[in-house]
Each structure stands twice: as structure tokens, then as C-alpha cells.
Design a protein around this motif. Structure first.
Motif, short mmCIF file in Angstrom:
data_model
loop_
_atom_site.label_atom_id
_atom_site.label_comp_id
_atom_site.label_asym_id
_atom_site.label_seq_id
_atom_site.Cartn_x
_atom_site.Cartn_y
_atom_site.Cartn_z
N ALA A 26 -79.38 -91.91 21.61
CA ALA A 26 -80.68 -91.27 22.20
C ALA A 26 -81.05 -92.15 23.49
O ALA A 26 -80.87 -93.32 23.69
CB ALA A 26 -81.95 -91.84 21.09
N SER A 27 -81.57 -91.37 24.40
CA SER A 27 -81.80 -91.70 25.71
C SER A 27 -80.91 -92.41 26.47
O SER A 27 -80.77 -92.78 27.79
CB SER A 27 -82.84 -92.87 25.49
N TRP A 62 -76.98 -86.52 33.46
CA TRP A 62 -78.01 -86.22 32.56
C TRP A 62 -78.51 -87.41 31.57
O TRP A 62 -77.84 -88.31 31.59
CB TRP A 62 -77.36 -85.17 31.48
N LYS A 63 -79.46 -87.08 30.72
CA LYS A 63 -79.89 -88.13 29.48
C LYS A 63 -80.12 -87.43 28.27
O LYS A 63 -80.71 -86.29 28.19
CB LYS A 63 -81.22 -88.60 30.09
N ASN A 64 -79.38 -88.05 27.49
CA ASN A 64 -79.83 -87.49 26.04
C ASN A 64 -81.36 -87.64 25.58
O ASN A 64 -81.87 -88.49 26.20
CB ASN A 64 -79.06 -88.18 24.94
N THR A 65 -81.84 -86.97 24.82
CA THR A 65 -83.19 -86.86 24.30
C THR A 65 -83.54 -88.28 24.09
O THR A 65 -82.99 -88.95 23.35
CB THR A 65 -83.58 -85.90 23.23
N PRO A 66 -84.82 -88.71 24.63
CA PRO A 66 -85.05 -90.02 24.06
C PRO A 66 -86.15 -90.20 23.08
O PRO A 66 -86.62 -90.94 22.49
CB PRO A 66 -86.20 -90.55 25.39
N ARG A 67 -86.53 -88.67 22.47
CA ARG A 67 -87.23 -88.65 21.38
C ARG A 67 -86.40 -88.90 20.09
O ARG A 67 -85.59 -87.97 19.59
CB ARG A 67 -87.98 -87.24 21.24
N PRO A 82 -76.62 -84.08 20.64
CA PRO A 82 -78.11 -84.06 20.86
C PRO A 82 -78.52 -83.21 22.16
O PRO A 82 -77.81 -83.16 23.06
CB PRO A 82 -78.33 -85.62 21.35
N PRO A 83 -79.86 -82.82 22.10
CA PRO A 83 -80.40 -81.89 23.32
C PRO A 83 -80.51 -83.16 24.54
O PRO A 83 -80.53 -84.14 24.29
CB PRO A 83 -81.74 -81.54 23.01
N VAL A 84 -80.20 -82.47 25.88
CA VAL A 84 -80.23 -83.30 26.92
C VAL A 84 -81.27 -82.78 27.79
O VAL A 84 -81.76 -81.64 27.78
CB VAL A 84 -78.97 -83.13 27.74
#
Length: 428
Positions: free
Chosen positions: A303-304, A314-319, A330-332
Motif C-alpha cells: 500500500a502506497s 505510479w503509486k499503489n493505493t494508500p487506502r 492493487p489499484p494504482v
């Protein structure tokens, strides 16, 4: 799994992508996982993020969460799924960095499960550098033995300072004695390549306190030291306290004096400054971070975690709830593909942090891809002002210039508006 067949159909992979708003070139707003994964083979490094902490330090702007012990096991399970799915697309990895947060926050059993998954699913070169960050308070003898047994060969210990009162002001949850204890556990287990993080220019810190920190750190004989000036990052409690007048930042002259002391003292103790804030014994430069500064390719897990492949960031979702809900990836978000001029600026931002600097061939190529070669004038200006120089055909900061690195880098990142150029101060 044959990575060329993509047996699992993967459609939209992005969350609120800025690409749809025309921020970047080469995309139409929706990215799919197939081409993304096919480029994973270009990664030479891997970053793995563990977002959990006992306490959120008020100067930290990294993604971390506290009070979530019940989520630790589920996080490792999801991370393992992510590692397993991406694994067939990776080629031999030269460096792994497990950061946080506090990766060593897990109990010994769960820590071992996570590291065994990394060991199983990440293909590595014969001499892969594998670093994990550690809060000294969390390191036990058993955890150190687990690190060694699973293949970790480098540990980065967040000491920050050896002064108890300054630790309190930084809101660090460890005592100074825990640093030497952690080092003892790590070296006894067989890991002798370790970094110690120090922070200087803390409000109220004196030169004598910094001298004491350097002496205490080097007595432990680390192979590497990272010595950062305290930064006041946006959206952190530290910056809010500064703006409200609860703390007072040290003067620029005092910060510069502390930076000079760090350079002089560490040099006299056998550490070579190879990056503005990083010092190493010969042969122990952090391979993973050098890869960042050279703008190389890395894949991100967790995450993140942020990744970079051939100019695509890109960044992976921080949620954390979204991270737990994903199927195989994971969504990005925060997807960005820089144009040629932006890419040149980023390369200068990263490459000039290396003390040796950037070779002339690289500099010339970046100037050519800059719109109208405007960076050539910026470089010449800062050479004349004594902040940049050519040394053995490498463009690098002078010692004085290192104190003004941010000013020079900002000037090389983005072309100034000609309407405001006349108001620019010649000295930062």
C-alpha cells in the motif's frame, strides 16, 4: 504461469488517473495491467512498503498508520498475493528495500512469513543487496536471526539522535540505548552491513549535541550513515507547529555549520560522502538508493508504494481498505508519464544529489531534450555563482553549493517565467 499469456484478464488498473486530464503524454486516461506487467522485466530493484507504526512521528510525511495491529496478518497475506502474481514477470533483481512505516513492527513469526514470501517470489542476482528498515526498539535477537535466515543482508536503523530530549522533541519512540542493543543483535546474527540514520538541525539542537551524536553513531562502526537535515514537509504536524510559532527553526548559517561538521567528522572517521546526505565506508554505498538517484527502474509492492519503469511513475493505493480488497493487483493512482523536458528536469534533480555528479555525456543529452536548451544557461549561471562545477568531466555541486542544492535543483526542474525573471534574487 506463462507471463506472456496473461491467463487472468486484467482491465482498468487505475484510480482517478490524472492521465485523463491530459497531464501526461502517451496515454488516453485508462491503463490496463497487461502492458504494465510486461514492463516489470525491466525493473532492477524492488521496493516493498509496510505502512504500520507504533506512533506517527510529527516530521514524517511517509504513508504510515497506527493502532491497527489487527490488520497486520491480513496485510502480509495481501502482500504475498501481490508478490506471487507479479513474480513471473520479474527478472533478476539487484536490490530489495523493505521500508515503512516500521517493517520490524511485526512479531517474529509474521515477520518471518513476510520475508520468506519475498525470498520465494522475488528472483535475485547472486549479490543482491536486501535492506530492511528497523526501529531499534523493535529489534530482538530472534528477529535479527530471522532477518539473516531469510536472506536480508543489510539493515537501516533509525537512530535519528542519541539525545533523549531531542528524541522526545522528534516524538521518537525509542531510547538511545536501544540503538547499540539492536546493532549487537544484528551483527551477532551475521549481518554486518548496516546503516544508521541521523537527523541534524533539530530545533534547539546545539553543535555539541550533534558532535555527540556523530561520536555515538560511529562508535558502533556502521558501514553507512545517512545524515539528513530536518525538513519541514507539507501537511505534517511539524510544519504546523513551526507556522504556529511553537518551535523555531535553526538559522540557515547554523544549519550550514552543522552540515559542514557532519562532512568533516565523518570524513575524518573513514566515511566518504557519495550523496549529499549519505556517507559510506569504501564499497558500502547503498546500491538501492543509488539506483533511485540514477533514475533507474524499480517495481513497487504494498500500500502506497511508488514505482518507476522507463519514465512512468505510479503509486499503489494508500487506502488500506482498497489494498485489502484487490484481487491480484492493487489499484494504482498518481500515474504520471513525464514529457522529455520534465524527464530531463527529474534526472537533474536526482543525479546531482550524487557527490560525483553527472557525466558530461548525460548532461549534454539532457540539455538537448530540454526545450530550447534552456538548462544550459541555468547551469552556466550556477557555475559562475560558485554552486556548480565541472570536476573530471562530471557536473557536480561545490561544497558551498551542497548547502543550496534545493535552490539549484528547483531552477533546473522547471523553466522560470520570463515575466518574473527580473525579480529573481541572484543569491538563494
Amino acid at each position: 504461469m506463462n507471463p506472456t499469456n496473461f491467463p487472468i484478464p486484467l482491465t482498468q488498473f487505475t484510480k482517478s488517473s490524472p492521465l485523463a486530464q491530459g497531464k501526461s503524454e502517451g496515454f488516453e486516461g485508462v491503463l490496463t495491467a497487461e502492458p504494465w506487467l510486461s514492463d516489470a522485466r525491466k525493473a532492477k530493484s524492488v521496493y516493498i512498503h509496510v505502512p504500520f507504526c507504533f506512533h506517527k512521528c510529527h516530521y514524517c510525511d511517509f504513508y504510515s498508520i497506527v493502532g491497527t495491529e489487527s490488520q497486520y496478518e491480513l496485510y502480509v497475506q495481501q502482500l504475498t498475493k501481490e508478490l506471487e502474481y507479479v513474480s513471473p514477470y520479474l527478472r533478476a533483481i539487484d536490490s530489495i528495500f523493505v521500508g515503512g512505516g516500521t517493517p520490524t513492527i511485526f512479531d517474529d513469526g509474521l515477520l518471518g512469513i513476510m520475508l520468506e514470501a519475498v525470498q520465494k517470489y522475488i528472483p535475485v542476482t547472486n549479490d543482491c543487496e536486501w535492506t530492511i528498515e528497523a526501529n531499534p526498539e523493535t529489534v530482538t535477537r530472534q528477529k535479527a536471526e530471522t532477518l539473516f535466515a531469510t536472506g536480508v543482508n543489510r539493515v537501516s536503523i533509525g537512530a535519528q539522535t542519541f539525545d533523549s530530549e531531542l528524541l522526545k522533541s522528534l516524538e521518537r519512540c525509542h531510547d538511545p540505548e536501544s540503538v547499540s542493543r539492536a546493532v549487537g543483535y544484528i551483527t551477532d546474527a551475521g549481518i554486518h552491513d548496516f546503516n544508521i540514520d541521523l537527523i541534524h538541525s533539530i530545533p534547539s539542537q546545539t553543535v555539541e549535541q550533534l558532535q555527540f551524536d556523530i561520536e555515538q553513531a560511529t562508535t558502533l562502526n556502521p558501514t553507512h550513515l545517512s545524515c539528513y537535515s530536518l525538513t519541514y514537509e507539507p501537511n505534517t504536524p511539524l510544519l504546523k507547529r513551526l507556522e504556529c510559532g511553537y518551535i523555531e527553526r535553526l538559522s540557515h548559517d547554523k544549519e550550514a555549520a552543522m552540515f559542514a561538521l557532519v562532512r568533516e567528522e565523518l570524513s575524518s572517521r573513514g566515511y566518504t560522502q557519495y550523496e549529499i546526505s549519505n556517507f559510506a565506508k569504501e564499497g558500502f554505498e547503498c546500491r538501492h538508493n543509488v539506483s533511485y538517484w540514477k533514475n533507474n527502474n524499480w517495481w513497487a509492492f504494498g500500500a502506497s508504494a511508488s514505482g518507476h519503469i522507463c519514465g512512468l511513475r505510479w503509486k499503489n493505493t494508500p487506502r488500506i481498505s482498497e489494498y485489502f480488497a484487490f484481487d491480484v493487483l492493487p489499484p494504482v493512482m498518481d500515474v504520471e508519464k513525464l514529457n522529455a523536458d520534465e524527464s530531463a528536469g527529474e534526472s537533474f534533480m536526482l543525479g546531482l544529489r550524487l557527490v560525483r555528479g553527472m557525466n558530461r555525456e548525460w548532461v549534454d543529452a539532457l540539455i538537448e531534450q530540454s526545450s530550447h536548451r534552456w538548462r544550459s544557461d541555468v547551469i552556466e549561471r550556477y557555475i559562475n555563482e560558485g554552486y556548480l562545477m565541472w570536476s573530471d568531466d562530471y557536473l557536480c555541486f561545490t561544497q558551498d553549493g551542497q548547502c543550496f542544492a534545493d535552490t539549484v535543483i528547483i531552477a533546473l526542474l522547471k523553466q522560470e517565467d520570463p515575466m518574473t525573471d527580473s525579480t529573481r534574487q541572484e543569491k538563494p
